[in-house]
Design an enzyme around this catalytic site. Structure first.
Site: not given
Length: 768
Positions: A360, A490, A602-603
């Site tokens: 991140d 994920e 998820k993203q």
């Protein structure tokens, strides 16, 4: 239904009314920090209700032994726990012999909390009727000093309302604390010394295994109606506790106030045998200033931070509150003063995830710190990774890689991998690519190439070596493939040929080869040193290039899109819109098996690649991939909405961009993921900043020049932000009529706005 008890306000987080069900959520939302330490917004007085006690010291951790059913070769031996530190904020309060406890009071009214983000303080006030019938008014103000970052200050005021009362304050230190998340219920702290010395108190303790020595300290002053009283406290000590009792009577309407000064000195910054001496020096400084002057200094320090980092939004209070909350928490977590530290995903607000560093930092946080501070801060974040290169090589060796191949950790405190989920630890290897991208991004934005010959090229070589060895030649495909990975999404583990992972692997190798040539041509001494150190040969780099030029990328010719990975189209492709809302969030409602077989993302995964490398693709390609993948995305990662907001803005879909912006900016305030009581999503907050600056503002660096394509949501009248670009400060203001640019400094600067060149003169505002 998201929570909605936080009051809209442009500069403050406000809660009105006492609700026991909200206590843990508010403890997260009202957290405070100063880069060196932080704490959840726990009550100072005893609270017997459900609470999550948390105080944290930057860089102090415990290696909690991994708990797995069966061991796997290469598995990390420990999970680095962010440690709940000895508690210095506690103040037991009794009124006519009755303990003040909001969980047992007959009535609590006028309850209000405020986190003032402009000035950097937290305040709580209420009226309470105790079981003995005495009614009191309480006002508490607390802050962690930016000027003296080892110290925090509390002013705790008690005013009897309906009767004269004898008030007893017992400020205390307590090292009998535990983490909420322990694998084996280990003892994390060893307390070695408990001292009461006049009006001061100290607890010395060290962490087990890592042996960080700490001294928790306090000193208190008692005031009656604003007049300081000369009273000596009675001391209570035990093996893990020291308290000081102050007893004083107050008539109705009179106010007794305790000023408590406390905090930590740590062996990271002082000699281990000199921590009490160091603490006494801190106490001398802060008590000499006193509460009011320290608060004034706090306001000044935050004013300087906001002068550069503020984003203003006119016409939308919730959006304004959201972005300032994100900027405030980022600055509370990391200020760039210590290159040994990094930006933990929960900061100082909780213990989940452990570690202090994820990918991140490189993917989301560095742009914020580059643009709102200066390049020195971002360089420290890159130096942090260089300092851990040796550990990254060790991490790769544990998995069977050789010859200086480096695998940076998914989660770390000291460079050593300490994440405990195998499908992430071993397989989420795209993190290596984010670190290489950050090196590229830093140079692109700052123009400071010196990091690459000095440090960055060695990092790039280690990463390129890893990708070269991680790729496998497929005789069936006659190409190189990367097998058994987990991409950013994920919700799909152990897949083959994740497009994003393969794409960034190729890019890393190409970029490293390019930088090798550049350093060889321009920095021959550094080049010679690096080649001597790494033993890199031309034959090795030629092999890298064979891998990079022959990597396989899964694609559907029929749909004209890159596939997230092999077999993605074999899934049952039911969009999120057709998913029963009662099934959301799926990570809390579904089995992991069901999630892994679903198409749900998820993203951003493929779209993460389009975000990093948008200049590699046409707007039509972005649109096609966005339209295919976003409908399958559940955004159950905090890192997802910001990327989608930026790309929706680029596609000029402003309603969608605005919706994603609100979600990322108010992710915690509105508790979208139903988990805010565990702590805040600090690193994704930098993505919120990017949603405005890169999304709505359209800021890019193109051909070594700043470029903007400003857009504005219909819901806003205007917005503005500042950018520090190569030590030149530029203010950008966008309204419904157009955009304005104002340059600080002495030199003119040319930028591009909507593709047109614009020359800015210092001090004057230029309209585009």
């Amino acid at each position: 239904m998201n929570q909605d008890y936080i009051q809209p306000d442009p500069w403050s987080i406000i809660e009105e009314g006492f609700d026991k069900e909200q206590v843990k959520s508010s403890e997260s939302l009202f957290s405070i920090g100063n880069g060196a330490m932080g704490q959840r917004a726990n009550f100072e007085e005893h609270y017997s209700g459900d609470t999550f006690q948390g105080s944290y010291i930057a860089g102090v951790y415990y290696p909690d032994k991994t708990r797995v059913g069966w061991w796997k070769n290469g598995y990390p031996e420990y999970f680095a726990k962010v440690l709940n530190a000895p508690n210095w904020i506690g103040i037991n309060v009794t009124v006519n012999g009755e303990p003040l406890d909001l969980n047992t009071c007959k009535e609590v009214t006028d309850f209000r909390r405020e986190l003032n983000m402009r000035e950097g303080w937290y305040r709580r006030s209420f009226k309470a009727t105790l079981p003995n019938g005495v009614e009191v008014r309480i006002n508490v103000t607390r802050f962690l000093s930016l000027d003296f970052d080892e110290a925090g200050i509390i002013r705790y005021e008690v005013t009897p309302i309906n009767a004269q009362a004898e008030i007893k304050f017992e400020p205390y230190l307590d090292s009998g604390i535990k983490n909420h998340d322990t694998n084996w219920d280990d003892k994390f702290w060893n307390t070695t010394n408990v001292i009461s010395d006049g009006g001061q108190a100290f607890i010395e303790a060290h962490t087990m295994k890592t042996h960080f020595d700490t001294c928790t300290f306090m000193e208190s002053e008692l005031y009656h109606n604003g007049e300081k009283l000369d009273v000596a406290p009675a001391a209570t000590t035990s093996e893990l506790f020291v308290g000081h009792e102050y007893i004083q009577k107050a008539d109705k309407g009179e106010t007794l106030a305790l000023h408590k000064f406390g905090g930590y000195t740590v062996s990271r910054n002082h000699k281990a045998d000199g921590l009490i001496t160091a603490a006494k020096k801190v106490l001398k400084k802060v008590t000499d200033f006193g509460f009011d002057e320290l608060l004034d200094r706090q306001k000044d320090a935050w004013a300087k931070i906001w002068e550069m980092s503020d984003i203003t939004i006119d016409g939308d209070v919730k959006a304004q509150q959201g972005i300032r909350f994100n900027i405030f928490q980022l600055n509370q977590t990391y200020l760039g003063t210590d290159s040994r530290l990094n930006i933990g995903p929960k900061g100082f607000t909780g213990e989940k995830y452990g570690g202090s560093t994820y990918w991140d930092t490189e993917a989301y946080c560095i742009p914020f710190y580059m643009a709102t501070k200066d390049q020195v801060v971002a360089r420290k974040l890159l130096k942090y990774r260089y300092n851990h290169l040796g550990k990254a090589i060790e991490n790769a060796e544990k998995l069977g890689f050789s010859n200086g191949a480096a695998l940076y950790p998914m989660v770390t405190m000291n460079g050593e991998e300490c994440h405990n989920e195998w499908e992430i630890t071993f397989e989420e290897i795209h993190r290596n690519g984010a670190i290489a991208f950050a090196i590229y991004n830093y140079y692109r934005f700052t123009g400071d190439y010196s990091y690459i010959p000095e440090m960055g090229l060695e990092v790039l070589i280690g990463i390129a070596r890893f990708w070269n060895q991680r790729a496998t030649f497929s005789t069936q495909k006659n190409q190189y493939v990367i097998l058994g990975v987990t991409g950013p999404n994920e919700y799909e583990n152990n897949v083959n040929n994740n497009w994003y992972t393969n794409y960034i692997a190729k890019w890393c190798i190409d970029y490293t080869v390019e930088q090798l040539q550049k350093v060889k041509d321009g920095y021959p001494e550094d080049y010679g040193r690096i080649i001597g150190k790494t033993k890199l040969t031309d034959a090795e780099t030629e092999q890298w290039q064979i891998v990079a030029s022959n990597l396989y990328f899964p694609k559907s010719e029929k749909l004209g899109i890159f596939l997230q990975q092999d077999g993605f189209l074999d899934k049952e492709l039911i969009t999120v819109a057709d998913l029963d809302k009662k099934q959301r969030p799926i990570n809390q409602k579904w089995s992991w098996d069901r999630i892994l077989r679903s198409p749900y993302i998820k993203q951003a995964d493929v779209l993460q690649g389009f975000y990093f490398f948008e200049d590699h693709f046409t707007i039509e390609e972005l649109e096609k991939h966005f339209d295919f993948y976003e409908p399958f995305t559940v955004h159950e990662s905090s890192l997802s909405p910001c990327v989608h907001s930026i790309q929706a803005a680029k596609l000029d879909r402003m309603d969608q961009a605005y919706t994603f912006y609100l979600r990322t900016s108010r992710l915690d305030l509105d508790d979208y993921n139903k988990e805010v009581e565990e702590g805040l999503h600090i690193t994704s907050m930098a993505g919120t900043w990017m949603s405005i600056v890169e999304g709505f503002g359209g800021m890019r660096v193109i051909d070594d020049k700043l470029s903007f394509t400003p857009r504005i949501p219909d819901q806003w009248k205007s917005y503005s932000f500042k950018i520090n670009f190569r030590n030149r400060i530029l203010k950008v203001t966008v309204d419904q009529e157009g955009s304005k640019f104002k340059l600080e400094g002495k030199e003119e600067m040319s930028i591009r706005v909507n593709g047109n060149r614009l020359v800015l003169n210092p001090g004057s505002e230029t309209t585009a």
